[in-house]
Design a protein around this motif. Structure first.
Motif, PDB file in Angstrom:
ATOM      1  N   ILE A 117       0.954  -1.171  -0.100  1.00  0.00           N
ATOM      2  CA  ILE A 117       0.122  -0.152  -0.178  1.00  0.00           C
ATOM      3  C   ILE A 117       0.881   1.321   0.106  1.00  0.00           C
ATOM      4  CG2 ILE A 117      -1.787   1.228   1.290  1.00  0.00           C
ATOM      5  CD1 ILE A 117      -2.832  -1.233   2.313  1.00  0.00           C
ATOM      6  N   ARG A 118       0.755   2.089  -1.037  1.00  0.00           N
ATOM      7  CA  ARG A 118       1.584   3.277  -1.085  1.00  0.00           C
ATOM      8  C   ARG A 118       0.711   4.419  -0.340  1.00  0.00           C
ATOM      9  NH1 ARG A 118       3.245   5.834  -6.731  1.00  0.00           N
ATOM     10  NH2 ARG A 118       1.162   6.473  -6.875  1.00  0.00           N
ATOM     11  N   SER A 119       1.526   5.147   0.427  1.00  0.00           N
ATOM     12  CA  SER A 119       1.077   6.371   0.998  1.00  0.00           C
ATOM     13  C   SER A 119       0.522   7.392   0.020  1.00  0.00           C
ATOM     14  CB  SER A 119       1.760   7.010   2.281  1.00  0.00           C
ATOM     15  OG  SER A 119       3.036   7.365   1.370  1.00  0.00           O
ATOM     16  N   GLY A 171      10.727   2.184  -0.165  1.00  0.00           N
ATOM     17  CA  GLY A 171      10.559   3.676  -0.877  1.00  0.00           C
ATOM     18  C   GLY A 171      10.375   3.452  -2.308  1.00  0.00           C
ATOM     19  N   MET A 172       9.904   4.428  -2.915  1.00  0.00           N
ATOM     20  CA  MET A 172       9.749   4.390  -4.070  1.00  0.00           C
ATOM     21  C   MET A 172      11.201   5.104  -4.875  1.00  0.00           C
ATOM     22  SD  MET A 172       6.269   3.504  -5.782  1.00  0.00           S
ATOM     23  CE  MET A 172       6.581   4.568  -7.068  1.00  0.00           C
ATOM     24  N   ILE A 173      11.540   4.420  -5.752  1.00  0.00           N
ATOM     25  CA  ILE A 173      12.986   5.048  -6.372  1.00  0.00           C
ATOM     26  C   ILE A 173      12.122   5.519  -7.786  1.00  0.00           C
ATOM     27  CG2 ILE A 173      15.104   4.934  -7.420  1.00  0.00           C
ATOM     28  CD1 ILE A 173      14.957   4.416  -4.180  1.00  0.00           C
ATOM     29  N   GLU A 174      12.189   7.267  -7.594  1.00  0.00           N
ATOM     30  CA  GLU A 174      11.628   7.567  -8.794  1.00  0.00           C
ATOM     31  C   GLU A 174      12.051   9.223  -9.105  1.00  0.00           C
ATOM     32  OE1 GLU A 174       7.232   7.738  -8.324  1.00  0.00           O
ATOM     33  OE2 GLU A 174       7.187   8.099  -6.133  1.00  0.00           O
ATOM     34  N   ILE A 175      12.987   9.321  -8.175  1.00  0.00           N
ATOM     35  CA  ILE A 175      13.575  10.822  -8.495  1.00  0.00           C
ATOM     36  C   ILE A 175      14.886  10.330  -8.736  1.00  0.00           C
ATOM     37  CG2 ILE A 175      14.151  12.926  -7.407  1.00  0.00           C
ATOM     38  CD1 ILE A 175      11.652  12.900  -5.886  1.00  0.00           C
TER      39      ILE A 175
HETATM   40 MG    MG Z   1       5.269   8.169  -9.369  1.00  0.00          MG
END
Ligand code: MG
Ligand code: PEP
Length: 589
Positions: A345-347, A447-451
């Protein structure tokens, strides 16, 4: 007259049906007839909506006066909008339309708005010309109130397809659609949609893929060229829209449509097959969802769990936020529907193209963000709104008591953001403990790695988090400085740019070496033409829309992961996309 238009193919397949034009971003504005005896009630509904917005504006004015900096400017535009609300041109003319045509209030209002906007467009004075924006804004406010009560698209009478009609006969044509508009298609029977604006990985396009309905965006001038009820063919694979096709073309596309259906049915045989490569590497194939109801589609393909639940969609199209208990029920329903399977589940990732009026209502005023994609989005927003963040964290922690839930945090870039987030998780746990509410003490946090900054400075992520999930949609947007929602630069949005590939490969490599599970949950994971490339980078966990899962599984069953490894490292040495594309073709051998 028959003609074709070209745009960006964002969701494959073929839809054949009749055009239903919607106005501006206000998708919900369908025209429908009200019965003679309901006209009076419709007028009251309209008047009440105007009164509500007048109250809203009065409240805004009070707040503006209380905040010294913005007062003068804000009061001026509030006054202007309030003035439009009592002007007979906006408040009176739609009433006449409702009475004369027996149409719904929303439609009457938009008709009059378009008439007024056209008149403003003709004005010589640039200042006055620009005032049309105020009309549009005030109309949008009224529409929100009206639509808060009746939110529906109703098929217009006589809009059937005729001989050979399919059920999917409603094709939405809009200048633009927001993700909040598009998510409502889940409740409706829509054959497909086309828009003038938009990029291939905008959230609007993503929702289209999740609905598995054909869609084209970035058509530029489709809406002004089309009429309600025009017969349309959407070729969502090639990005071609055919308007009023002749019988031969129509027949050809009907054949293609059934061919695709046969292919889809064949793929269903893979549902129960284990996702394993020829050389025995087990691959985890997970699903991306937006709402709990998406679980049906997840079950249809027997996905291994949920790799990404985009919870922000729970917050859209409503006036008030979902409370902690409501969220808890939603999250628990998902994990209980998938016993024994992980649910990530993503915040809340609100901001940029994903907007929720419930959050805006909270703020009272609407701040114009100079650059929304670079603004207060996702975790940045959550850390600035601790009450909202904590309520969501508590709901997720509580639901995690009922199954394997993992918490995923979007848009992290700084070590201190990770620290603050973990501190908030710890605080949410303390609050639950003190209230003696059951929750999962050991929830995994990823953690999303998107930056790009996160991919380049991965150390704190590896040290402090339990897993990583690469969001290629944003990673591409931010690496290449291409707004993913802007059709004008969509041709530059390139998943195969060497810089993007290096960041993805590096993250998989370093994460895996550090012993962290690494997934890709951006659109690259669901693109079957990239499956071998990602396998060759060492990826073992893919998360995508359920509609893409079996095609990706088919690729996995035909691949040899260790052979791909060597070929992929050659590909990663290319420093031009054209060379990458040549090498990508070689991965097929
Ligand atoms: Mg995104
Ligand atoms: C991504 O950025 O790749 C991602 C999965 O998140 P979203 O598309 O919701 O921004």
């Amino acid at each position: 007259m028959s003609f074709a238009l070209h745009g960006f193919a964002v969701s494959p397949g073929i839809a054949i049906g009749h055009a239903h034009l919607v106005s501006h971003a206000t998708l919900e504005v369908a025209q429908y007839q009200v019965r003679e005896r309901e006209v009076e009630a419709e007028l009251v509904r309209f008047d009440n909506a105007l009164a509500t917005v007048r109250d809203e504006l009065a409240q805004l004015r009070i707040e503006a006066e209380a905040s010294p900096g913005a007062a003068a400017e804000l009061s001026a535009f509030v006054d202007l909008q309030a003035m439009f609300l009592v002007d007979p041109l906006l408040a009176g003319a739609p009433r006449t339309l409702i009475q004369e045509r027996r149409c719904n209030a929303e439609w009457a209002l938009v008709q009059q708005m378009e008439h007024l906007v056209a008149r403003f467009d003709e004005m010589d004075d640039a200042y006055l010309r620009e005032r049309k924006q105020d009309i549009v804004q005030v109309v949008e406010r009224v529409l929100k109130v009206l639509l808060g009560k009746t939110r529906k698209i109703v098929r217009r009478k006589g809009a059937g397809v005729g001989a050979g009609a399919t059920e999917d006969d409603l094709i939405i044509v809009a200048h633009d659609l927001s993700p909040a508009d598009t998510i409502q298609f889940k409740q409706l029977k829509i054959g497909g949609f086309v828009t003038d604006l938009g990029g291939a990985t905008s959230h609007t396009a993503i929702v289209a893929r999740s609905l598995a309905i054909p869609a084209i965006v970035g058509l530029h001038h489709a809406r002004p060229l089309l009429r309600d009820d025009d017969l349309l063919i959407i070729d969502g694979t090639r990005g071609v829209l055919i308007v009023n096709p002749d019988a031969r073309v129509l027949e050809e596309y009907r054949l293609r449509q059934s061919g695709l259906e046969i292919e889809r049915n064949k793929l269903k045989r893979l549902k129960t097959a284990r996702a394993v490569t020829l050389d025995g590497a087990d691959i985890s194939l997970l699903a991306n969802i937006e709402l709990p109801q998406d679980i049906d589609k997840v079950r249809e393909v027997d996905a291994g769990g949920i790799g990404l639940f985009r919870t922000e969609f729970l917050f859209m199209n409503r006036d008030e936020l979902p409370g902690e208990d409501e969220q808890f029920e939603a999250y628990r329903s998902v994990v209980k529907a998938l016993p024994g399977k992980p649910v990530t589940i993503r915040s809340l990732d609100i901001g940029a193209d994903k907007q929720a009026r419930a959050l805006r209502n909270l703020g009272g005023t609407e701040r114009m963000e100079p650059n929304p994609a670079l603004g207060l989005r996702a975790i940045r927003y959550c850390l600035s709104a601790p009450r909202i963040f904590l309520a969501q964290l508590r709901a997720i922690l509580r639901a995690a008591h009922y199954g394997e839930i993992r918490l995923l945090i979007p848009m992290l870039a700084h070590a201190h953001e990770i620290e603050q987030t973990l501190a908030m998780v710890a605080l949410a746990k303390t609050q639950l403990r003190e209230s003696r509410i059951k929750f999962d003490e050991n929830i995994k946090v990823g953690g999303m790695i998107e930056i790009p900054a996160a991919a380049l400075a991965l150390g704190p992520f590896l040290k402090r988090l339990d897993f990583l999930s690469i969001g290629t949609n944003d990673l591409i947007q931010y690496t290449l400085a291409i707004d993913r929602t802007d059709e004008a630069v969509a041709h530059l949005y390139d998943p195969l740019h060497p810089a993007v590939l290096q960041l993805v490969a590096q993250t998989i490599e370093r994460g895996t070496r550090a012993g962290l599970p690494v997934a890709v949950c951006g659109e690259m994971a669901g693109d079957a033409s990239l499956t071998r490339l990602l396998l060759g980078m060492g990826l073992r966990e893919f998360s995508m829309h359920p509609s893409q899962l079996l095609e990706v599984k088919q690729q996995i069953l035909r691949s040899d992961a260790s052979r791909l490894r060597a070929k992929t490292s050659r590909l990663l040495r290319c420093d031009e996309s054209v060379r990458v594309r040549e090498q990508l073709a070689a991965l097929e051998d």
